[in-house]
Structure formats: C-alpha cells, structure tokens
Design an enzyme around this catalytic site. Structure first.
Site, PDB file in Angstrom:
ATOM      1  N   GLN A 349      79.495  56.786 -51.736  1.00  0.00           N
ATOM      2  CA  GLN A 349      78.464  57.081 -50.757  1.00  0.00           C
ATOM      3  C   GLN A 349      78.489  56.031 -49.664  1.00  0.00           C
ATOM      4  O   GLN A 349      78.333  54.845 -49.939  1.00  0.00           O
ATOM      5  CB  GLN A 349      77.080  57.092 -51.429  1.00  0.00           C
ATOM      6  CG  GLN A 349      75.933  57.422 -50.503  1.00  0.00           C
ATOM      7  CD  GLN A 349      75.849  58.909 -50.190  1.00  0.00           C
ATOM      8  OE1 GLN A 349      76.257  59.742 -50.985  1.00  0.00           O
ATOM      9  NE2 GLN A 349      75.332  59.234 -49.015  1.00  0.00           N
ATOM     10  N   ASP A 466      84.771  46.312 -36.837  1.00  0.00           N
ATOM     11  CA  ASP A 466      84.197  46.294 -38.185  1.00  0.00           C
ATOM     12  C   ASP A 466      85.286  46.062 -39.232  1.00  0.00           C
ATOM     13  O   ASP A 466      85.338  46.735 -40.263  1.00  0.00           O
ATOM     14  CB  ASP A 466      83.462  47.600 -38.472  1.00  0.00           C
ATOM     15  CG  ASP A 466      82.467  47.459 -39.628  1.00  0.00           C
ATOM     16  OD1 ASP A 466      82.053  46.314 -39.923  1.00  0.00           O
ATOM     17  OD2 ASP A 466      82.107  48.481 -40.242  1.00  0.00           O
TER      18      ASP A 466
END
Length: 669
Positions: A349, A466
C-alpha cells in the site's frame, strides 16, 4: 425531420431488442490468446503455407464432427503445426460454421503472424501452435465475467457453491461430452444453477485439473457474487441464482419447465395465452425503450468521463500521450491480470493507493499501481509520471508499460521487478546478509548511471526529487532500477535549476536548499544519492537512530567517524577483504562529497560515475554535511559547526509538505 427521428428511435429499439432476445445470431468472443513470447512466422514461409492449409481443414472437419472435436497436424519440423477445432455443445452446423470462419478471420487480425493462437467464442473454439498441445489443459489465459450483485448470505452461499461446483467438475470429467449442468438448493437459499465444461479432447484427469483451476479463481474474482463466468482456453465454469441456458451466456426468463408439468387445457386457455402474450410484448417494448434511453445516457456519460481523463493526461501540452495509444491498457485486461485486484495479488500500500502483481495473457508479469480516486494530489502525480517515464529507456530505470484511464480508474502498469525494493534487504536483519559488498557496489554504480541518464543523457533533463532506498527496485540479478517519478521535474536541455512553493519529498533525503527554500536542481538529486550511498555502505538507515545515541542521524554519525579517522568502523561487516574495504572507504568519501552544504561543491553525476570507475582520480576533501535535522529538533549550524536547537531559529527549517510514500512505489512499505 419527424420521420427521420422516428426512424432513428425505432432503429435504436430494434438494436436493443436484438441484444435482449435469446438468439445466437450475434456471436460474442470470450477469450483470445496470442502469446507475446510466441515466435512470429515470416510472410511466404513454409509455416504460413501450412497454416493456410490447416485452418480451412479445421473448420470443415469440425462441422463433420460436430458432436466431438477435430485435431490434426500438418507439415514437418520445424514448420509443423498442430490444430484443434470444436463446436461447443448444442451449436448448430450453421452457427458453428459461421463461428469458425469468423475465428479464422479474427486470428489474422488479432494474432498477425503468430505461431501460436487461440480464439474462443460461445459456439466454437479453434487453436493452432507449433508445439503439440493435444489433450493438455491450458490455464495460461483467464477471462471472467462476475455478476454485479452480491449475495446477502455469503457464508451459506459459498458452501452451497463449493459443493455444487465440485460435483459438476467431477461429473464433467467423467462425461464423454465433458459437460455437466445442474442445480443445488437448501431451505435457506433459492436454487443455485451451475455449469462445468472442458474441451472434449481432455482426458478425465486433465479436465478435472483444468476445472479445479477455474474454481480456485472464484474467491479472488467473484467472492460473494450471485453469479459469474470463468474461462480458461480448455475449460470453463458458470453459476448463477437465475436459471440459464447451458449453451449460452443469456439468462432464461424462467426456469426450464419440468417434464412432468401437465399442458394447459380448457376453452379459456387460448384467450389466456393471448392476453399473456400481449402483456409480455408490452413489457418487452417498454423495457427495451427504457434500456435504450438509459444505455444512451450511460454511453454519453462514460464517453465524456473518458475524454476528461485523456484531457487530464495530455494537460500541459504533452502531445505524446495523444499519439501513444499503445500506452493505454484495457481495464478488463488489468482486472483479469490481477484477479480483479484481489488481496492475494497485493504487493503493498502506497501513499496514494495499493499496488498489485499481475500477469498478462502473454505471460508477462506486471505491477499495477491503482491510484485512489479520492486523491486529488495523486492525479497530478499520475499524469506527471505517465508523461515522463514513457520517454525514459535505461536499464537502471524501471520500465513503464502503460496506463489505464477507464471507469474513473487511474492505473499505472510497470514491469514487475521480483526482488522488490532495496530497503527490504538493506534494513532487514535477515535479508541484509544477502547483500555482499560486490552486490552493494554494483547497486551504487547502477543508481549512479541511472541518475546520469536522467540528468544528462535523456532527451530532457529530469530531476527525480524523491530518491531513496524504497524507490530503488532490484531485478532478478540484483541490478538496481530507479522508480517513482511522481514528484519528478522536467527541464529543457539548457535549464539547470528551478523553484517551487510546493515542497514534497521524504524526510532525511531532501537537500537543504530544497527543504528550506524550494530550490531544486540536479544537485538536489546528488544530495539524495549521497545519503543513499552512506546507507548502502553502513547498513544504517538515515532516520534509524535512537535518542540515546550521540549522533542523531546518519550524516552526523558518518561525519563524526570521518573527522576522528575511524571510517573503517562505519562499514558493514560484509566488507572483509582489503580491496573491498578500499572500495567502501572511497564510497563513504564520495557520499560525503555529495551531501556538502554548497550545491556548487557537490559533484555532477558524470563525475560521480567517473569516481566510481576510476581510482586514478583523486577525491577532494569534503566539508561538513550540509544541513541535518534530527528527531530531537536539533540542526547543524554551519557557522559554529555545532548542534543548535532549531526551534529557537527564526529561519524556516522544515518543508511545507513531506510525502513519506508516493504513488509509484512498486513495493511500498
């Protein structure tokens, strides 16, 4: 004009009436398999000549053997072909002939020049291959059609369904027609009807095995649904609480009459039947008109929604998406590949939604990222990633296969990387032993080459923003692949830096000029790369320090050992030999150079790659780490070279927005 409108209305009603009547004039395809790993034959080859002779032979002989099946082979190796054709149960000679001829035409369009192909309709199935598949079950491709309604008593329903399908599978395997149809019921539920069917060439054990495979898919695709159809190339099952024709997908309007039911009698029988016929026709006409209106409105709505999604993707002038239909996946294909996004296929998730493992009809494994519909921020990242990553081709970047924008779904389809992300190995006490020094050094070099491609070698300059351990995926050979381009920024070839008020990234990996002022450049990625290198060499997580330790994060920890001349004490115990220790020492030196305060002092990625590959290049002496904030709230003061309480500072020291996990983590935490 009035006549035209009436004619159009009548035409629509006739069209929808044709869909609702239980006729088999409109044959519907239910399964196609053109394996991508199958070789292609060349035009004019002996294989093509054999295929052109085989297909008509299959069609004509299947009609002659309408109650059984027909298989044959033609030619000699390496151009030998095996073919199979069958008219499905209760198909007429006329309908099966039309079905087989249509299948042959479709094969040329859907599987052009493939050496292996399978097409199945409700009336027929036809297959050919350069490998012998006779009498063998095939579960490589699956199609399923679940009913939209759920049962109100799932536990009871599932027990009844399991018993029914088990009995039907056994009966079908034992039956020479390889078909069984029946029903089950109990006091608490109405009747449940079921069908199990195999192609007739399968022996009992292969038929049983194939049906067991289809039944095993029920929990993942159709749990608690009151009906479903599941298809493999060589077998299928179907069940529903409403009685249905065992040789058609169309439901019956009522259960089949019992043979013992007496016929209608009496003088009023004819009049009653006429009145009933009139009522039924009236209901049908009204239903058809209503269905036509609802369907038209629904089609218009869905068309507009799909157009909105496509406009969202091309928003910002990206013409590539307009012309890249090959990037668009069908929602049905992805549902089938992931078993309808079942929990058993869920990889994890992420911050904007779950990620699922899937398998395409050609056998290719994929990772499907399903963006949450409630995430407005995710839409921006979704468009960004599709447009950016579709342009990138490098062995150290994860490969984007496409996306899906149907039914308000936003799905990204990537190659599946089996060893998941670097953090699963690096920071796990059990798995970290699998990362010996040679593997770690290879990972560092691969990440560096991937960043170099983004910064200098691709068509556009791309800032990742990132870079972290969880966004580095490892393939079967433990080669690294940079993933997650949801926060990436695209520059022209002559641009070198940018500024933003929307600061997003991951704590501990952001450079100080980006975290504090929103300035980003290729040197921002270099800073993140330096943090990642120190994590790989030391085996310590940047944010994994406790309050009792003298250092509050990895950069201060490394710098303290560097200044004290005890760098070798930092290294993971796997660096045993002298040459490995020298490589590790050089990597720590390089990592400290990448996290320096002044972006101008940080090396370019081209220089980093050179430093990793050439020991003749002398490395400069690093300055203290640029900017460090620990969980205790203390930060490194560049002037006093000491730790200060950042809460006393008037300068902004934390980003406006910190994104801990992003939509594109293929194996999110």
């Amino acid at each position: 004009m009035l006549v035209s409108k009436r004619f159009a209305a009548v035409s629509v009603c006739i069209f929808f009436l044709s869909l609702t009547l239980p006729a088999r004039a409109q044959e519907e395809q239910i399964l196609t398999n053109c394996p991508a790993n199958s070789e292609n034959y060349t035009s004019g080859s002996q294989y093509e000549t054999n295929l052109k002779a085989l297909l008509p032979s299959l069609a004509s002989n299947a009609i002659r053997n309408i109650d059984t099946y027909y298989n044959t082979s033609i030619g000699r190796d390496p151009d030998r072909l095996y073919g199979y054709a069958q008219c499905m149960s209760a198909a007429t000679v006329k309908s099966c002939s039309a079905c087989l001829n249509k299948s042959i035409t479709d094969m040329g369009e859907l599987c052009p020049k493939r050496k292996t192909a399978t097409i199945r309709y409700y009336s027929c199935i036809i297959r050919y291959s350069d490998a012998n598949f006779f009498s063998k079950s095939d579960s490589d491709v699956i199609e399923f059609i679940p009913n939209t309604a759920n049962t109100t008593q799932p536990a009871l329903f599932n027990r009844l369904l399991s018993s029914l399908m088990k009995n039907l599978a056994e009966a079908a395997a034992a039956n020479s027609s390889r078909l069984a149809w029946g029903r089950a019921s109990n006091n608490d539920l109405s009747h449940l009807y079921g069908l199990a069917q195999c192609t007739r060439d399968l022996p009992p054990n292969e038929c049983s095995s194939c049906l067991s495979g289809t039944i095993s898919y029920i929990p993942s695709c159709c749990d608690s649904k009151i009906g479903a159809q599941i298809y493999f190339p060589t077998c299928s099952i179907r069940y529903d609480i409403t009685s249905f024709d065992p040789v058609s997908r169309l439901p019956l309007l009522s259960p089949p009459a019992s043979p013992s039911s007496p016929p209608n009698s009496g003088s009023n029988g004819g009049g009653s039947n006429k009145r009933r016929t009139v009522i039924i026709l009236a209901i049908c006409v009204v239903s058809v008109a209503l269905a036509a209106g609802i369907s038209t409105i629904l089609c218009i709505y869905l068309s507009r929604r799909k157009k909105e999604w496509k406009n969202m993707l091309v928003d910002g002038g990206e013409e590539e998406m307009r012309n890249s239909e090959s990037l668009l996946f069908d929602i049905g294909t992805l549902r089938a590949a992931t078993h309808n996004f079942s929990d058993t296929n869920k990889l994890g998730q992420g911050g904007f939604g779950p990620v699922y493992k899937g398998k395409l009809p050609d056998g290719q494994e994929i990772a499907v990222k399903r963006l949450l519909t409630s995430s407005s921020q995710g839409i921006r990242e979704f468009r960004n990633e599709v447009v950016l990553v579709a342009k990138l081709q490098h062995r150290n970047l994860v490969k984007l296969l496409g996306c899906c924008i149907e039914e308000q779904e936003k799905l990204l389809v990537y190659e599946y990387v089996p060893n998941h992300s670097l953090d699963k190995f690096l920071f796990d006490p059990t798995n970290r032993g699998l990362l010996d020094w040679s593997t770690r050094y290879k990972i560092i070099g691969g990440i560096a080459r991937g960043l170099l491609y983004l910064h200098e070698d691709s068509r556009l300059r791309i800032i990742h923003r990132d870079l972290k351990a969880s966004n580095i995926l490892l393939d079967r050979n433990m080669d690294p692949k940079i993933s997650d381009f949801g926060l990436a920024k695209l520059f022209g070839r002559d641009e070198t830096q940018g500024n933003t008020s929307r600061i997003a990234g991951t704590f501990g990996y952001m450079s100080p000029e980006y975290a504090m002022q929103g300035h980003y450049s290729t040197k921002s990625d270099v800073y993140s790369f330096g943090v990642l290198v120190l994590e790989i060499v030391t085996g310590r997580k940047n944010s994994g320090f406790t309050a009792s330790e003298p250092s509050i994060d990895l950069l201060s920890y490394t710098w303290r050992y560097w200044k004290e001349g005890r760098v070798l004490d930092l290294m993971d115990q796997s660096h045993g030999e002298d040459n490995q220790r020298n490589e590790a020492l050089r990597c720590i030196h390089l990592g400290l150079l990448c996290v320096q305060e002044d972006p101008a002092k940080r090396p370019l990625m081209s220089t980093v790659v050179l430093m990793l590959s050439s020991y003749s290049k002398t490395l400069p002496v690093p300055s203290p780490p640029a900017f460090i904030i620990g969980r205790s709230g203390k930060s490194w003061d560049k002037n006093s070279r000491s730790w200060t309480d950042s809460s006393q500072s008037t300068q902004k020291t934390t980003p406006d927005s910190i994104n801990e996990v992003t939509i594109s983590e293929l194996d999110p935490r």
